[in-house]
Design a protein around this motif. Structure first.
Motif, PDB file in Angstrom:
ATOM      1  N   GLY A 103       0.792  -1.220   0.000  1.00 48.50           N
ATOM      2  CA  GLY A 103       0.000   0.000   0.000  1.00 48.50           C
ATOM      3  C   GLY A 103       0.829   1.278   0.000  1.00 48.50           C
ATOM      4  O   GLY A 103       0.283   2.371  -0.078  1.00 48.50           O
ATOM      5  N   SER A 104       2.166   1.166   0.083  1.00 50.36           N
ATOM      6  CA  SER A 104       2.984   2.377   0.122  1.00 50.36           C
ATOM      7  C   SER A 104       3.278   2.917  -1.276  1.00 50.36           C
ATOM      8  O   SER A 104       3.643   4.076  -1.416  1.00 50.36           O
ATOM      9  CB  SER A 104       4.304   2.098   0.846  1.00 50.36           C
ATOM     10  OG  SER A 104       5.098   1.202   0.089  1.00 50.36           O
ATOM     11  N   ARG A 105       3.155   2.090  -2.291  1.00 56.89           N
ATOM     12  CA  ARG A 105       3.424   2.520  -3.660  1.00 56.89           C
ATOM     13  C   ARG A 105       2.151   2.420  -4.484  1.00 56.89           C
ATOM     14  O   ARG A 105       1.457   1.409  -4.442  1.00 56.89           O
ATOM     15  CB  ARG A 105       4.499   1.632  -4.321  1.00 56.89           C
ATOM     16  CG  ARG A 105       5.850   1.657  -3.663  1.00 56.89           C
ATOM     17  CD  ARG A 105       6.433   3.040  -3.760  1.00 56.89           C
ATOM     18  NE  ARG A 105       7.844   3.044  -3.481  1.00 56.89           N
ATOM     19  CZ  ARG A 105       8.764   3.439  -4.343  1.00 56.89           C
ATOM     20  NH1 ARG A 105       8.418   3.818  -5.557  1.00 56.89           N
ATOM     21  NH2 ARG A 105      10.023   3.466  -3.994  1.00 56.89           N
ATOM     22  N   LYS A 106       1.805   3.513  -5.226  1.00 55.31           N
ATOM     23  CA  LYS A 106       0.619   3.479  -6.076  1.00 55.31           C
ATOM     24  C   LYS A 106       1.028   3.709  -7.514  1.00 55.31           C
ATOM     25  O   LYS A 106       1.980   4.442  -7.777  1.00 55.31           O
ATOM     26  CB  LYS A 106      -0.367   4.589  -5.660  1.00 55.31           C
ATOM     27  CG  LYS A 106      -1.047   4.324  -4.330  1.00 55.31           C
ATOM     28  CD  LYS A 106      -1.864   5.501  -3.878  1.00 55.31           C
ATOM     29  CE  LYS A 106      -3.120   5.631  -4.717  1.00 55.31           C
ATOM     30  NZ  LYS A 106      -4.003   6.722  -4.246  1.00 55.31           N
ATOM     31  N   ASN A 107       0.299   3.103  -8.425  1.00 56.41           N
ATOM     32  CA  ASN A 107       0.574   3.300  -9.847  1.00 56.41           C
ATOM     33  C   ASN A 107       0.081   4.672 -10.285  1.00 56.41           C
ATOM     34  O   ASN A 107      -0.904   5.199  -9.754  1.00 56.41           O
ATOM     35  CB  ASN A 107      -0.117   2.218 -10.699  1.00 56.41           C
ATOM     36  CG  ASN A 107       0.535   0.858 -10.508  1.00 56.41           C
ATOM     37  OD1 ASN A 107       1.715   0.779 -10.152  1.00 56.41           O
ATOM     38  ND2 ASN A 107      -0.228  -0.202 -10.727  1.00 56.41           N
ATOM     39  N   ARG A 108       0.778   5.246 -11.259  1.00 58.36           N
ATOM     40  CA  ARG A 108       0.418   6.547 -11.807  1.00 58.36           C
ATOM     41  C   ARG A 108      -0.919   6.447 -12.523  1.00 58.36           C
ATOM     42  O   ARG A 108      -1.225   5.423 -13.139  1.00 58.36           O
ATOM     43  CB  ARG A 108       1.531   6.907 -12.795  1.00 58.36           C
ATOM     44  CG  ARG A 108       1.485   8.246 -13.392  1.00 58.36           C
ATOM     45  CD  ARG A 108       2.812   8.549 -14.065  1.00 58.36           C
ATOM     46  NE  ARG A 108       3.094   7.681 -15.199  1.00 58.36           N
ATOM     47  CZ  ARG A 108       2.790   7.965 -16.462  1.00 58.36           C
ATOM     48  NH1 ARG A 108       2.149   9.079 -16.741  1.00 58.36           N
ATOM     49  NH2 ARG A 108       3.109   7.145 -17.432  1.00 58.36           N
ATOM     50  N   LYS A 109      -1.756   7.507 -12.429  1.00 56.78           N
ATOM     51  CA  LYS A 109      -3.047   7.531 -13.119  1.00 56.78           C
ATOM     52  C   LYS A 109      -2.800   7.882 -14.581  1.00 56.78           C
ATOM     53  O   LYS A 109      -2.403   9.001 -14.893  1.00 56.78           O
ATOM     54  CB  LYS A 109      -3.959   8.580 -12.477  1.00 56.78           C
ATOM     55  CG  LYS A 109      -5.384   8.583 -13.044  1.00 56.78           C
ATOM     56  CD  LYS A 109      -6.161   9.834 -12.684  1.00 56.78           C
ATOM     57  CE  LYS A 109      -6.689   9.799 -11.287  1.00 56.78           C
ATOM     58  NZ  LYS A 109      -7.617  10.923 -11.033  1.00 56.78           N
ATOM     59  N   ARG A 110      -3.010   6.907 -15.487  1.00 56.52           N
ATOM     60  CA  ARG A 110      -2.773   7.138 -16.913  1.00 56.52           C
ATOM     61  C   ARG A 110      -4.101   7.492 -17.565  1.00 56.52           C
ATOM     62  O   ARG A 110      -4.943   6.621 -17.786  1.00 56.52           O
ATOM     63  CB  ARG A 110      -2.156   5.898 -17.566  1.00 56.52           C
ATOM     64  CG  ARG A 110      -0.802   5.557 -16.973  1.00 56.52           C
ATOM     65  CD  ARG A 110      -0.168   4.366 -17.659  1.00 56.52           C
ATOM     66  NE  ARG A 110       0.228   4.702 -19.014  1.00 56.52           N
ATOM     67  CZ  ARG A 110      -0.046   3.963 -20.088  1.00 56.52           C
ATOM     68  NH1 ARG A 110      -0.754   2.860 -19.968  1.00 56.52           N
ATOM     69  NH2 ARG A 110       0.377   4.334 -21.274  1.00 56.52           N
ATOM     70  N   VAL A 111      -4.300   8.817 -17.805  1.00 57.61           N
ATOM     71  CA  VAL A 111      -5.582   9.276 -18.341  1.00 57.61           C
ATOM     72  C   VAL A 111      -5.529   9.336 -19.865  1.00 57.61           C
ATOM     73  O   VAL A 111      -4.459   9.448 -20.465  1.00 57.61           O
ATOM     74  CB  VAL A 111      -5.968  10.658 -17.767  1.00 57.61           C
ATOM     75  CG1 VAL A 111      -6.141  10.581 -16.277  1.00 57.61           C
ATOM     76  CG2 VAL A 111      -4.961  11.713 -18.131  1.00 57.61           C
ATOM     77  N   GLY A 112      -6.716   9.249 -20.478  1.00 57.08           N
ATOM     78  CA  GLY A 112      -6.811   9.369 -21.934  1.00 57.08           C
ATOM     79  C   GLY A 112      -6.263   8.173 -22.678  1.00 57.08           C
ATOM     80  O   GLY A 112      -5.713   8.319 -23.769  1.00 57.08           O
ATOM     81  N   SER A 162      -9.705   1.691 -19.603  1.00 60.49           N
ATOM     82  CA  SER A 162      -8.835   2.038 -18.477  1.00 60.49           C
ATOM     83  C   SER A 162      -9.615   2.675 -17.324  1.00 60.49           C
ATOM     84  O   SER A 162      -9.124   2.752 -16.208  1.00 60.49           O
ATOM     85  CB  SER A 162      -7.762   3.028 -18.927  1.00 60.49           C
ATOM     86  OG  SER A 162      -8.342   4.280 -19.227  1.00 60.49           O
ATOM     87  N   GLY A 163     -10.838   3.174 -17.609  1.00 57.23           N
ATOM     88  CA  GLY A 163     -11.612   3.877 -16.598  1.00 57.23           C
ATOM     89  C   GLY A 163     -11.347   5.375 -16.610  1.00 57.23           C
ATOM     90  O   GLY A 163     -12.055   6.122 -15.957  1.00 57.23           O
ATOM     91  N   TYR A 164     -10.322   5.812 -17.349  1.00 61.01           N
ATOM     92  CA  TYR A 164     -10.019   7.237 -17.460  1.00 61.01           C
ATOM     93  C   TYR A 164      -9.910   7.633 -18.919  1.00 61.01           C
ATOM     94  O   TYR A 164      -9.014   8.380 -19.313  1.00 61.01           O
ATOM     95  CB  TYR A 164      -8.704   7.567 -16.742  1.00 61.01           C
ATOM     96  CG  TYR A 164      -8.751   7.308 -15.263  1.00 61.01           C
ATOM     97  CD1 TYR A 164      -9.491   8.132 -14.426  1.00 61.01           C
ATOM     98  CD2 TYR A 164      -8.071   6.234 -14.702  1.00 61.01           C
ATOM     99  CE1 TYR A 164      -9.543   7.890 -13.070  1.00 61.01           C
ATOM    100  CE2 TYR A 164      -8.123   5.983 -13.355  1.00 61.01           C
ATOM    101  CZ  TYR A 164      -8.855   6.806 -12.533  1.00 61.01           C
ATOM    102  OH  TYR A 164      -8.911   6.562 -11.194  1.00 61.01           O
TER     103      TYR A 164
END
Length: 146
Positions: free
Chosen positions: A11-20, A25-27
């Motif tokens: 839980g200390s590392r999160k993946n970058r939000k890849r938009v478009g 992808s959900g974004y």
């Protein structure tokens, strides 16, 4: 345990939000910005302190408080009780002596001697200003004000 076995805490590392990158992808499509409005458009962000068109707080408050007299002269106060504890009888009290004793920081500062406390030593006082009560106490102790 070896170096290769070290991993970050869960839980200390999160993946970058890849938009478009497509609807799967959900974004995709609007890239998480919703439909219309200023927030959905590129480069259009509200400035700090924006209150929805209402006059912001920093403009409602006065620019400077009160009245500033441009001719005001600031004197550093030094009480006769301080002179009593720092100086010996017969000494001269001037800016250089006050700086040497650590009473003032700079010799360029303007100094006014005030009459709080008592003085028993005869001192010669050479400063910018002396209050009437201080002058009376210094002269009563056998000193003089120049």
């Amino acid at each position: 345990m070896e170096l290769k076995d070290l991993t970050p805490a869960p839980g200390s590392r999160k993946n970058r939000k890849r938009v478009g990158r497509g609807n799967g992808s959900g974004y995709g499509k609007t890239s998480g910005r919703g439909m219309n409005g200023a927030k959905s458009r590129a480069g259009k962000q509200k400035r700090a302190g924006f209150e929805g068109g209402q006059t912001p707080l920093y403009m409602r408050l006065p620019k400077l408080p009160g009245f500033r007299n441009i001719n005001h002269v600031e004197y550093l106060p030094v009480n006769v009780s301080r002179l009593e504890e720092k100086f010996e009888a017969g000494e001269t009290v001037d800016k250089a002596a006050l700086k040497a004793k650590g009473i003032i920081k700079h010799e360029t500062d303007l100094v006014k001697v005030l009459g709080d406390g008592d003085i028993t030593k005869a001192l010669t006082v050479k400063v910018d200003k002396v209050s009437a009560s201080a002058a009376q106490k210094i002269e009563a102790a056998g000193g003089k004000v120049e």
